[in-house]
Structures are given as structure tokens and as C-alpha cells.
Design a protein around this motif. Structure first.
Motif: not given
Lengths: 267, 369, 300
Positions: C60-66, C272-278
Motif C-alpha cells: 500500500n505504501i509502495a503504491a503511493l510512491g509508484g 494515504m490517510a496515514m500519510a496525512m496523519v503523519v
């Protein structure tokens, strides 16, 4: 002798300049809404037709059932949210002050947490929770209120906290207890009456926030006022803009009135 | 006006002349109305009066924080009426909360010196001296919120004195403090003022404070100076009824005036200049101007007015008896406060029959309106 | 020094901790917030690291940076949008707050401006987007008015771009929010501080640079960071204004609710939501750190 006078005049001019310019910035789009909703699209010129439609309850229910539905849903949500919020917060905050002062910071932290968790993130996390809510309680729009309580938590907490600070709950309740009152009676007859203003302002703020909520309702495909307005925007621009302006004016009236309520109690 | 007056010059103090000052608020309220005050070099003058009498306005005009609508201000022989505050060299202590909260006590004291571009070593030394003077050397690194109200006011005093001001202005500096700290700090302000010799204007609504510290006290009313005199003079020979009533606790008793003497409480009281003429009047007698004695048993004819004790209170250094005059043809029924020695308080109990009579100190009488 | 009350408070709480009836009084509150606040947060964090069938994964995380993902540009847009509107809004809002604070404390002007700002800051959402469309779109009154004056405003498409129209709309709620959160700080400024500065020989400039400025700085920075998170989290206005694309993160997360989910990427929304939280957590941490450093002198 005139140095201070000119300085003061200069400061006053600056103040009015700043306030005037920002108010202009605030009012231009609002005027834009008013101008747009009073356009006669057929013949040109001005007409109040959109607004007469909006205040005609029968016609709105007939021709724009979604809008009426969203409006009623938002009212129900506001009521539901305020009741749950008060039932949850007032006893807890009073109790913590009286009996568990060590928990004050924890409760404060939790109540202010929603300020740092974006609503959109909350929606993502709430998806499985709402699967259960729908399963247990049904699909009703009003259950969105359970999540709205979380959204209004920081604002309600601050209002109530200010109210509790202003009265000495501990002394008041000790006095009542020494006179033989039960805890229930202390809450109901001593604390609550003294918190009237705080409860009122927490409720007003919550109502305003709930009536303006869009994110959660939209993404969970429930129809509240904002969602209905948004969807109406795709078919009937003028009426949706009129609803938007009316809701802004309504919220303004509520907040403006609130600024007087708070003062009376203080003086 | 040099930025750093030599210590010798400031030790001698500066002369201050306020002449015919007028200040009008909001178009019509005359906060000051032809106010004139002359302060000798090194003098400590207190302005006393009820709130709204214009005393604070007078001080703020001298500080330059407000502009006069008329009149002149002279400091050290120079007209400073239109000199802005920051060029006047006034050290001011405010009622409360005037310390900069983001600076330590030391930084607060050094602030004025920094603005005068003094080098770091001089500043440090001067700040240390000043904090030592007000007895706060150990608290130099504390912030305002870490100090008590009394300590904050001491720092404010040190900050005001650090710049070796032409005049020290004290705007009710003690009014936010509790009673004990207040009297301590009051005496200390006087000690420090005598030590540094700065001409000082002290504004207060507390007569005890004013009488205790000042060389001269000016009593103000409605924007005017009613009387300017030494504390003793003011107390003994009030020039106007307002002064008599405002300075010290006073009994108002009905009397008859004839030939410069008032007849009251079965005795006679010589009257001060400015008293009412012949006829019925009200005489203002201080609690210590009334004598009290236990009424003799039976109906002996003792000079004085008979009364019964309402309360007897022990006040530490002295005592106070309140008695109600017996109703008589002339009226009666008035409450009279009497000051007694602290050892005599126990001699009187509520309900006791007593005889009151005047001691004969000169007093002021006002015509009955 | 400032920490002491906290310490004693905690100690007292631990010392007095008895599983008594008193604790029962707070159970409903903790139960409710657990279900509707804490669990959702955990769902997001955990969900970001598991796949559709619950197995742990970093996909999931990797997909964000794809390279095919539009997330990174959206994150960049969101950050730029938030920083620009937070700083601009904070500066303008602070000046406005100062201007309002010099008005009569109980006067109508202040009540009016505060109430108006309350509405625009917290209530706006969809209605604000409508307001800007009614004003600046091709048919909007200001566009028409300017055209009549002979000023060409172009195609009006700028209104729907994240770095032009959206920025302007965001300022429309950021400035009022700044007023609301900053006004109390400005009103906490004591007139004695200015007068003390003047009697000590300082000018107006000295006062602002040495006294009022430093005193207000912690509140200003705090308010600016709040404005940042506010802009970063905002969804409604952008959703109502921009319907064609998802140039910012909240719109992308919203998109995962409505669009067809690609198999194996069910939890990309959570990532993505977690990226926002971070991001928000980083800002909060920054705030706490700055606050601790800059405000030793604050009363706690």
C-alpha cells in the motif's frame, strides 16, 4: 501637543483601512451569491423568484424532495448530536473535576484529538465501524450523529471547560453534599443550572458545525443539508447557491446572538 | 536632557512645575480643570482622591502618556509639554502587570539601559545594584509569573529607577497587593526614595498610604487640587469639608455655630477657618476628637451627651467604640465613632450607657443644606 | 517549574487510584471515544500495512510512491497549498485581529467581525465554493463587471486550479480562522507594556520589536501551524469546487470511496490517510517543540 493626536488618528485610519479591506474581501463573494440568486435567467434583470421558492415549504417539498430530506436530516442530526454530546461530556467533565482530577489531562487530550485527525481520515477509519452501525441500527442518516459527536468534541469541550472553570464545582458540590444532597441531585440541581451558558454555547457551536458538515455525509453517501445542496448544484445552480447563502446567514445569526448570551451571564 | 544624567544631578532631584493643566475627555468630561502643582527638587508628593478625581490623569500628563488640552509642564526648568514620553526620562511604576512577561527580572531592569545604549557590563552592574536596592538580588532570573505581586512591583520600581529618571511616577503601585505586603512596600518605597533623592509623584486613593509616605499630600476633587499640605497639616486643619471627610474617618454631627464656636455633644469646639457662619450646621469631628466615659449611676449632671454602646472593636494598636446618641429634642440617634486606647476596649460592652463629649480640637463645620 | 503541577497531578492520580465506583463514572466517555475515535485511528494505521485479506504488506505504501500514482504530486500540492494559505492567512489575519482588538471591547464591530469570521472559518465548506463560483466563474458577477469595464479576466478556468482559485478560496476561510484563534492572544497584550516601554525611552518600533513581537510570537506560530493543518485537512470546499480532478490528498482519499477499487489496492486509501496523519503529527510535534523552547516565560 498634537503628536499623540495625529498618531491616534493614524492608528484609527490604519484600523479602518485593514478592517474595511478584509470585510470587502469577505463580502464580495457573499454579494456574488446574492447577485447570482436574484438574476432572472429568462428575461434578464432581477427577480426574487428563487427566494420565494425557497421559503415556500410546499413547493420545496414537491419539487426538491432531496433538499427537504437533507434539511430535515440535518435538523435531526443537530438535535441528536447535541443530546449525545451533552450526555457524554457534562457528567464526565464534572465527575473528573470532582472525583478524578488526575484524569483531567487525559480527557482533555482525547477531546482535543479530533482537531488533529482530519475528518477525511476519520471517514476512512470509520468505514468498518459504520458497517457495524448499519448492521445493528440500520442505514438511517441520523446515525451519522455518532461520528459528529467526535467532530464537535473539541469545541464543546472548550466551552464547557470554560464554564466549569468559572464556577467552583468542587466547593459548590461539597456544600451541597454537606447539606445532604445525593450525587445525582448535585449534578442536576447544582452543576447544570450554573453551567447554563456554557451548555448553551457548546450546543450552538455543535449545531452550527453539524449543519455545515459535508465530508463524512458525502463519503458515506448519506443525504444531509450540505450533501443535498451540493447535489442540487449540479441541476439547479441558483437554488443551491440560495440555500448556501441562507445557511451562511443563519449560522451568522446564531453566532452573533451567542456573543450576547455569553456576556449577559458574565457581568 | 542628557541620556544619562550624572548621579549627582539626580540625587539632588529635579524641580517640577505643572501649571494650569486642563484635560477634557470625550468632549465634555473635565478630568483636570486648571490643575497647578509645584514640586521642589527631591520632594515626595502624593496625590490623593476618589476615583475619577483626575489624580491619575495628572500623573499621565506628566509622564507624557496623554496630551494636555491646556497648561504647561516644566521639568528641571525646561518646558516639556510637547516632548514625547520616550524623551522625557520619567520612571514609572504602574498599578500592576507592567513587567514584560517574556523577560526575567534582570532583563526588565536592564531594558531601559539598553535603550540608552549602555554597554553590557554597565547594564549588569546597574541592574544588580537596583535589584539589591529593592531586595531582590536572589530573584534576578525569575519571570514575572514566578514572582509574587509584591516582588513584581519591586522589580517595576527597580526598572523605573535604573534609568536614573528626572521624576519617579508611582501610579497606585500598591493597590493590587494585600494589606501586609502593602504597608511593607510602602515604607520601603519611602526609604528608597530618600536614598536616591528622586523627585516623586505618588498617586493613590488610600489616605493612610498618602499620609504615611509623602512630604506633602495633595487632595484632589473633580479635577482640582483642594488642598496641598503636609500630612499633619492636612489632618489637623482641613481647608474644605471634602478634605476633612476624605482624609481620616470623620463623624458628622449636628451642631449650632455661634461666634466661631460650635456647640456639640454638650461641649464646645473651636472652628477652623472656612467654617459655616452662625446657625445650625454639621461639624466634622474625628474619632480621636471625642471623649468617652462610662455614665455615672443615677442622674448625675456630667457635661456631655448620653449614648449607648453599639459595638466595641479591638484594632491592634488602638480600639474603636461605636455609640448611638440618645434621642433628644435636637434629634439624636446618630452613630458616633470614638477612638480609645487598645487597653480600654474591654471596658465597654454593647448596651453600656456612656457619656460622649468633645475634646476640644479645632474642627470644620459645614452649613446645613 | 512549569511542569510541577502536572507531576503532582499525575502522582496524586496514581496514589489515589482505587478501582472504586468513581471510575465507573467515566466509563461511557472512554468507551464512546474508543469506538468512534481511537479504533478508527488504529484502523487507518493498521490498514495501511495490511492487504485485502489481512496479511501484513508494504504494498500500500509502495503504491503511493509508484510512477503511475498521482499521490506524490497531490501531496506536494497539498503541502504547498497549506503552507502558502497558512502563512498568508496568518499574516493578514493577525493584522486584522490587531485592528479589531483596538476597537471597543464590547462594541458591535467586534461582535460582528468575530461572528462573521466564525461562520466563514468553521461553517463554510460547500457554500464557500458556491460563493466563489457565483463571483469569479465565467458568468460570475465580478467577471462580468470587469469585462464590462474592458478588463479581460481570461477563461475563468483559473478558479478551478489548485494553485490559483483553490488558494484564494482557502484564504477565505484561513483569514477568519486566524482571527478567531489569534484574537485572544492580541487581547492579552496589556496597555501598560506599551506605556512602560515609552517611559523607559522606547519608540513604537522598539515596542513592537522588543516587547509585543516576542510576546505574541509563540501564539502566532501556534496559530499558523493550526491553519496549516486546517488547510491540509479541508475536503468540502475543494470537493465542491473541483470536480474534474483530484489535485490534493483529501480529494484523492475521497476518490477511493467512489471509484472502482483496483484489486490488491483496497487499503491504498488507508495508506494515504496515514500519510496525512503523519504530516499532521509532525506539525503537532514541531509545535510542541517550538512551544517548549520559545515560551519558558508563559504562565501554565
Amino acid at each position: 501637543m498634537s503628536t499623540r493626536h495625529t498618531e491616534r488618528r493614524k492608528r484609527a485610519a490604519l484600523r479602518w483601512g485593514v478592517i474595511g479591506l478584509t470585510l470587502l474581501f469577505f463580502f464580495i463573494p457573499l454579494y456574488g451569491m446574492l447577485e447570482f440568486t436574484t438574476r432572472d435567467l429568462i428575461s434578464g434583470g432581477r427577480t426574487g423568484r428563487v427566494w420565494t421558492t425557497l421559503v415556500d415549504v410546499g413547493q420545496v417539498t414537491d419539487r426538491y424532495p432531496a433538499l427537504a430530506e437533507g434539511f430535515l436530516a440535518s435538523l435531526a442530526l443537530a438535535l441528536f448530536t447535541v443530546v449525545v454530546m451533552l450526555l457524554l461530556l457534562v457528567p464526565t467533565m464534572t465527575w473528573v473535576r470532582l472525583r478524578l482530577p488526575g484524569l483531567t489531562r487525559t480527557v482533555e487530550f482525547i477531546c482535543l484529538l479530533p482537531l488533529t485527525v482530519p475528518a477525511i481520515v476519520l471517514v476512512v477509519g470509520l468505514t468498518p465501524i459504520y458497517a457495524w452501525v448499519s448492521y445493528l441500527l440500520g442505514e438511517g442518516t441520523v446515525w451519522l450523529g455518532l461520528a459528529y459527536v467526535i467532530l464537535v468534541l473539541p469545541y464543546a469541550y472548550r466551552s464547557l471547560d470554560a464554564g466549569l472553570r468559572a464556577i467552583d464545582v468542587k466547593t459548590l458540590s461539597e456544600a451541597a453534599r454537606s447539606l445532604g444532597a445525593s450525587w445525582l441531585r448535585v449534578m442536576w440541581q447544582i452543576v447544570l443550572p450554573n453551567l447554563r451558558t456554557a451548555v448553551l454555547s457548546a450546543s450552538f457551536l455543535s449545531v452550527a458545525l453539524v449543519l455545515g458538515e459535508f465530508t463524512i455525509a458525502n463519503l458515506f453517501s448519506r443525504k444531509n443539508l450540505q450533501v443535498a445542496m451540493y447535489e442540487l448544484g449540479k441541476s439547479d445552480g441558483q437554488l443551491s447557491v440560495a440555500v448556501g447563502l441562507a445557511s451562511l446567514v443563519f449560522a451568522f445569526v446564531v453566532l452573533f446572538a451567542m456573543s450576547f448570551v455569553g456576556r449577559k451571564e458574565k457581568s | 536632557m542628557t541620556a544619562t544624567p550624572s548621579p549627582a544631578a539626580s540625587a539632588r532631584g529635579t524641580e517640577v512645575r505643572l501649571t494650569d493643566l486642563t484635560r477634557v475627555y470625550a468632549g465634555s468630561v473635565r478630568a483636570l480643570d486648571g490643575f497647578t502643582l509645584h514640586m521642589a527638587p527631591g520632594e515626595f508628593v502624593a496625590l490623593l482622591g476618589p476615583s475619577g478625581c483626575g489624580k491619575t490623569t495628572a500623573l499621565r500628563l506628566l509622564a507624557g502618556l496623554e496630551d494636555a488640552d491646556g497648561g504647561t509642564i516644566e521639568v528641571g526648568g525646561k518646558d516639556v509639554t510637547s516632548v514625547p514620553t520616550n524623551k522625557r526620562d520619567m520612571g514609572m511604576v504602574f498599578q500592576a502587570y507592567s513587567l514584560f512577561p517574556h523577560m526575567t527580572a534582570r532583563q526588565n531592569v536592564e531594558f531601559g539601559l539598553e535603550l540608552r545604549r549602555q554597554d553590557k557590563a554597565t547594564r549588569h552592574q546597574r541592574a544588580a545594584e537596583m535589584l539589591d536596592l529593592v531586595g531582590l538580588s536572589k530573584q534576578a532570573d525569575r519571570f514575572a509569573h514566578q514572582m509574587s505581586g509584591g516582588q513584581q512591583q519591586r522589580v517595576a520600581l527597580a526598572r523605573a529607577l535604573a534609568i536614573e529618571p528626572q521624576v519617579l511616577l508611582l501610579d497606585e503601585p500598591l493597590s493590587a497587593l494585600d494589606a501586609k505586603v502593602r504597608s511593607q512596600l510602602r515604607d520601603e518605597i519611602r526609604r528608597i526614595q530618600l536614598e536616591v533623592g528622586t523627585t516623586t509623584l505618588f498617586v493613590t486613593h488610600d489616605q493612610e498610604e498618602a499620609l504615611a509616605v509623602a512630604d506633602r499630600v495633595g487632595v484632589m476633587n473633580a479635577g482640582r487640587l483642594e488642598q496641598l499640605a503636609s500630612p499633619a497639616e492636612l489632618y489637623k486643619n482641613p481647608a474644605t469639608p471634602f478634605v476633612a471627610e476624605f482624609v481620616g474617618l470623620t463623624n458628622r454631627l449636628r451642631c449650632t455655630v455661634s461666634g466661631g464656636v460650635a456647640t456639640v455633644l454638650g461641649g464646645s469646639v473651636p472652628l477652623l477657618a472656612g467654617s459655616a457662619g452662625d446657625g445650625p450646621a454639621v461639624v466634622l469631628i474625628r474619632p480621636e476628637g471625642v471623649e468617652i466615659s462610662t455614665a455615672p449611676a443615677g442622674s448625675g449632671s456630667v457635661a456631655g451627651a448620653s449614648a449607648s454602646v453599639v459595638s466595641a472593636s479591638f484594632l491592634g494598636a488602638s480600639g474603636k467604640i461605636v455609640a448611638r446618641l440618645d434621642a433628644s429634642a435636637g434629634g439624636g440617634g446618630e452613630l458616633v465613632s470614638v477612638q480609645v486606647d487598645n487597653t480600654d476596649v474591654t471596658a465597654y460592652a454593647p448596651g453600656d450607657r456612656v457619656i460622649l463629649s468633645p475634646r476640644g480640637d479645632a474642627a470644620l463645620a459645614v452649613a446645613v443644606s | 517549574m512549569a511542569d510541577r503541577p502536572v507531576l503532582t497531578g499525575t502522582r496524586r492520580a496514581l496514589g489515589g487510584f482505587r478501582p472504586s465506583g468513581a471510575l465507573a463514572g467515566v466509563v461511557p466517555f472512554f468507551a464512546y471515544t474508543t469506538v468512534f475515535l481511537l479504533i478508527p485511528t488504529i484502523v487507518v494505521v493498521v490498514g495501511a500495512f495490511v492487504d485485502g485479506s489481512g496479511r501484513p504488506t508494504l504494498d500500500n505504501i509502495a503504491a503511493l510512491g509508484g510512477s503511475t500514482s498521482s499521490f506524490l504530486p497531490a501531496l506536494q500540492h497539498s503541502l504547498v497549498l497549506s503552507v502558502v494559505t497558512a502563512v498568508t492567512g496568518a499574516v493578514i489575519g493577525a493584522v486584522l485581529a490587531y485592528a479589531v482588538s483596538t476597537a471597543r471591547p464590547d462594541g458591535m464591530l467586534k461582535r460582528f467581525v468575530t461572528a462573521l469570521c466564525g461562520v466563514l472559518a468553521q461553517f463554510g465548506g460547500v457554500a464557500l465554493a458556491f460563493a466563489f463560483m457565483a463571483t469569479f466563474s465565467l458568468q460570475g458577477f465580478l467577471t462580468v463587471w470587469l469585462t464590462n469595464l474592458g478588463i479581460d479576466t481570461g477563461s475563468s478556468l483559473w478558479l478551478y486550479q489548485w494553485d490559483k482559485g483553490l488558494m484564494l478560496v482557502y484564504l477565505y476561510f484561513q483569514i477568519p480562522l486566524m482571527l478567531i484563534v489569534f484574537l485572544p492572544a492580541v487581547e492579552g497584550i496589556k496597555p501598560q507594556w506599551r506605556e512602560a516601554t515609552e517611559t523607559l525611552g522606547g519608540t513604537t518600533w522598539t515596542y513592537w520589536r522588543r516587547v509585543a513581537g516576542p510576546i505574541l510570537m509563540p501564539s502566532f506560530i501556534g496559530a499558523t501551524l493550526l491553519l496549516f493543518t486546517n488547510a491540509f485537512s479541508a475536503y468540502a470546499t475543494a470537493a465542491a469546487l473541483i470536480s474534474q480532478a483530484s489535485p490534493i490528498v483529501p480529494l484523492q482519499i475521497g476518490g477511493t470511496f467512489t471509484s472502482e477499487v483496483i484489486l490488491g489496492q483496497e487499503n491504498v486509501g488507508k495508506a494515504m490517510a496515514m500519510a496525512m496523519v503523519v504530516v499532521v503529527a509532525l506539525v503537532m510535534w514541531l509545535y510542541a517543540w517550538l512551544d517548549k523552547r520559545a515560551s519558558r516565560w508563559l504562565v501554565r
